[in-house]
Design a protein around this motif. Sequence first.
Motif, short mmCIF file in Angstrom:
data_model
loop_
_atom_site.label_atom_id
_atom_site.label_comp_id
_atom_site.label_asym_id
_atom_site.label_seq_id
_atom_site.Cartn_x
_atom_site.Cartn_y
_atom_site.Cartn_z
N ASN A 229 0.69 -1.14 0.21
CA ASN A 229 -0.10 -0.01 -0.01
C ASN A 229 0.79 1.27 0.05
N GLY A 230 2.22 1.09 -0.03
CA GLY A 230 3.27 2.48 -0.33
C GLY A 230 3.42 3.12 0.98
N LYS A 231 3.31 2.41 2.40
CA LYS A 231 3.17 3.00 3.47
C LYS A 231 4.77 2.74 4.00
N MET B 4 10.58 -8.60 -5.70
CA MET B 4 10.24 -8.93 -6.99
C MET B 4 9.39 -9.88 -7.12
N VAL B 5 8.77 -10.58 -5.97
CA VAL B 5 7.72 -11.69 -6.13
C VAL B 5 6.46 -10.85 -6.47
N GLN B 6 5.74 -11.77 -7.23
CA GLN B 6 4.45 -11.05 -7.66
C GLN B 6 3.43 -10.48 -6.78
N LYS B 7 3.36 -11.39 -5.40
CA LYS B 7 2.46 -10.67 -4.65
C LYS B 7 2.74 -9.52 -3.75
N ILE B 8 4.12 -9.02 -4.10
CA ILE B 8 4.46 -7.85 -3.72
C ILE B 8 4.45 -6.81 -4.91
N ARG B 9 5.08 -7.29 -5.77
CA ARG B 9 5.48 -6.31 -7.02
C ARG B 9 4.15 -5.71 -7.54
N GLU B 10 3.26 -6.66 -7.94
CA GLU B 10 1.99 -6.17 -8.55
C GLU B 10 1.15 -5.17 -7.79
N PRO B 11 0.76 -5.53 -6.70
CA PRO B 11 -0.09 -4.77 -5.97
C PRO B 11 0.74 -3.27 -5.62
N LEU B 12 1.86 -3.29 -5.32
CA LEU B 12 2.67 -2.15 -5.12
C LEU B 12 2.47 -1.07 -6.49
N LYS B 13 2.72 -1.60 -7.65
CA LYS B 13 2.63 -1.17 -8.89
C LYS B 13 1.17 -0.20 -8.97
N GLN B 14 0.25 -1.06 -8.43
CA GLN B 14 -1.08 -0.37 -8.69
C GLN B 14 -1.27 0.55 -7.74
N ASN B 15 -0.90 0.41 -6.25
CA ASN B 15 -1.18 1.23 -5.07
C ASN B 15 -0.20 2.53 -5.15
N ALA B 16 1.07 2.13 -5.47
CA ALA B 16 2.20 3.30 -5.32
C ALA B 16 3.04 3.26 -6.60
N PRO B 17 2.69 3.49 -7.72
CA PRO B 17 3.39 3.39 -9.05
C PRO B 17 4.61 3.94 -9.13
N ASP B 18 4.92 5.07 -8.33
CA ASP B 18 6.15 5.54 -8.27
C ASP B 18 7.01 5.04 -7.29
N ALA B 19 6.70 4.15 -6.45
CA ALA B 19 7.76 3.63 -5.43
C ALA B 19 8.78 2.71 -6.05
N ASN B 20 9.86 3.03 -5.36
CA ASN B 20 11.24 2.44 -6.16
C ASN B 20 12.08 2.04 -5.17
N TYR B 21 11.93 0.62 -4.65
CA TYR B 21 12.69 -0.03 -3.46
C TYR B 21 14.16 -0.40 -4.40
N VAL B 22 15.08 -0.10 -3.90
CA VAL B 22 16.51 -0.55 -3.95
C VAL B 22 17.27 -1.25 -2.90
N PRO B 23 18.05 -2.20 -3.16
CA PRO B 23 18.79 -3.13 -2.25
C PRO B 23 19.83 -2.19 -1.58
N ILE B 24 20.08 -2.45 -0.53
CA ILE B 24 21.09 -1.69 0.14
C ILE B 24 21.87 -2.49 1.27
N ASP B 25 23.04 -2.11 1.55
CA ASP B 25 23.93 -2.72 2.62
C ASP B 25 24.11 -1.81 3.59
N ALA B 26 23.63 -1.63 4.85
CA ALA B 26 23.58 -0.69 5.92
C ALA B 26 23.78 -1.27 7.33
N PHE B 27 24.49 -2.52 7.53
CA PHE B 27 24.78 -2.82 8.65
C PHE B 27 26.17 -3.32 8.67
N LYS B 28 27.34 -2.45 8.85
CA LYS B 28 28.68 -2.58 8.71
C LYS B 28 29.21 -2.71 10.07
N ASN B 29 30.10 -4.02 10.12
CA ASN B 29 30.62 -4.11 11.26
C ASN B 29 31.83 -3.44 11.61
#
Length: 534
Positions: free
Chosen positions: A296-298, A310-335
């Motif tokens: 739902n884009g929250k 990338m799985v369909q149950k996440i990708r497709e409804p996100l496109k419909q509900n928040a078409p501008d949403a752009n998730y990118v993978p990151i590394d944020a936990f450096k030891n």
Amino acid sequence: MNTGTKKKAAILLSTALLAGVMAGCGGNNGNNEPAASSGESPAAEATSGPVETLTVEVFDRGIQGQPDLNNNTWTKYVNEKFGKPNHAVVKYVTVPRSQEVDKLNVLMAANEAPDISFTYDGTTVTRFAKTNGLYTLDELLEKHGQQLKAYLGDTVLDYGKYEGKQVSIPAKRTLLAWNGLFIRKDWLDKLGMSVPTNKDELYDTLVAFRDKNPGNVNGVIPWATAASGMNYTFGNLVPSFWGPMSEEEFVTTTNWLKPGNKDAYKWLNKLYSEKLISPDFALDKTAKQADADVTNGKVGFYGANWDYPMVQKIREPLKQNAPDANYVPIDAFKNADGKYIKETYNENGLFSFIPRSSKHAELAMKYLNWMADPEVLFFLQFGEEGVNHTMVDGIPQGIPQTGENMQMSNLNLDYTLVVNGAELGDTEKNVKTYAAALATGDKAYEKLAVDSYKINTTDGFTAFYYGVPNEASIKYGKTLGDMNKQMTDRLIVAKPAEFDALYDKLVKEYMDAGGKAVQDENVKQYEEIKAGSK
């Protein structure tokens, strides 16, 4: 760092669950009884000799519109290409995916298990081996499995040994990434913020998501998660807090006692108390709420399987509900060493085995050996060009199918027992193929998958391989696994002033409930392996 017969660097993230094998696929609520389907497989048109029947397990995932699991394009191919030349008929025995271990136990106890049975649960295989319920496969492999041995290699095959003997055939896992972290790049751009690269930057980003609500949504959630063990994870956050340890401490010490582990959960507790994490995550036992919040884009940030966006149950409804949403993978936990360490899958996937009750062991080994042929694997995974797939830049692109051409699992996982994951003989091609299968033609999502795989195998490590699960893990594993989940949820939602006392109390209860027994046996096994490697 050496580990005796298995020489690999290791940090153990879940010592209570050493025996468990992480499966790369989820279960479904199929409810068919584990008996051969009513459909008839094509009969072997043998030119001479008796016709032999080989039974092979297959998961019933309860997919809507699925064909007869015992009579479809893939089973017909098997019987045409393997059955006929071997004067055999291959029949498939369906087992509900969500009940696989329970049903397998019943079949084994009744001496009715298929000639080729399989499970993702390594503890179950060990238990069958200990009670002499399995064929030892060394001679069969030598006589009828040379192609299989060459394909899997010693590293993968070693995972199927018990007391030095081959008791199962592990599948080769071609994609080793496990968990990933994903952030809304479009929200960062609106805030003029860069992608966070460490915990402090991530904290500042989550605060900005909470206070400035760049998506202008009702009920913004900076970091979405769900009850422990339900798809959503904390990635490599916890081990990023761990302090210096020897190899033995890394391997044998329960995570709850590792230096810095308490600090990791205290940090999560702080985030929760500041309303930066899903407020009711501990009640979300199925992850449906977290999925809904993401689609739902929250949600600004979350951790899950490396391929989850990338799985369909996440990708497709996100496109419909928040078409501008752009998730990118990151590394944020450096030891402290500047590494983004993260656990990856071991090289093995599911375990195939031949029950002692089987009267067709040689044919079973021939079948697994035949399946290791690259031509066979390609057809079972991708089907016929122009019908099941098209080739684009050397990568097969799947064509969605219904009816008997339909695949009931990704890349026909349940019919290709010697491999987990796309197999084109090259890791880069395998990743691109899997990405293409997930994205179904969407180039942006293909890139997301490729980028995520690269990030989530960098600085990766696998769990230490003990050879067989120890007796304490078998005895206490289920109890400790449940306690792990409960402890995680309780510690995160605790009042900050009560955190330290609660942590100490829960860890003591955990150790008393079997954690110490598992740890002591880990130490004993580790020392025996090290002594044997000298």
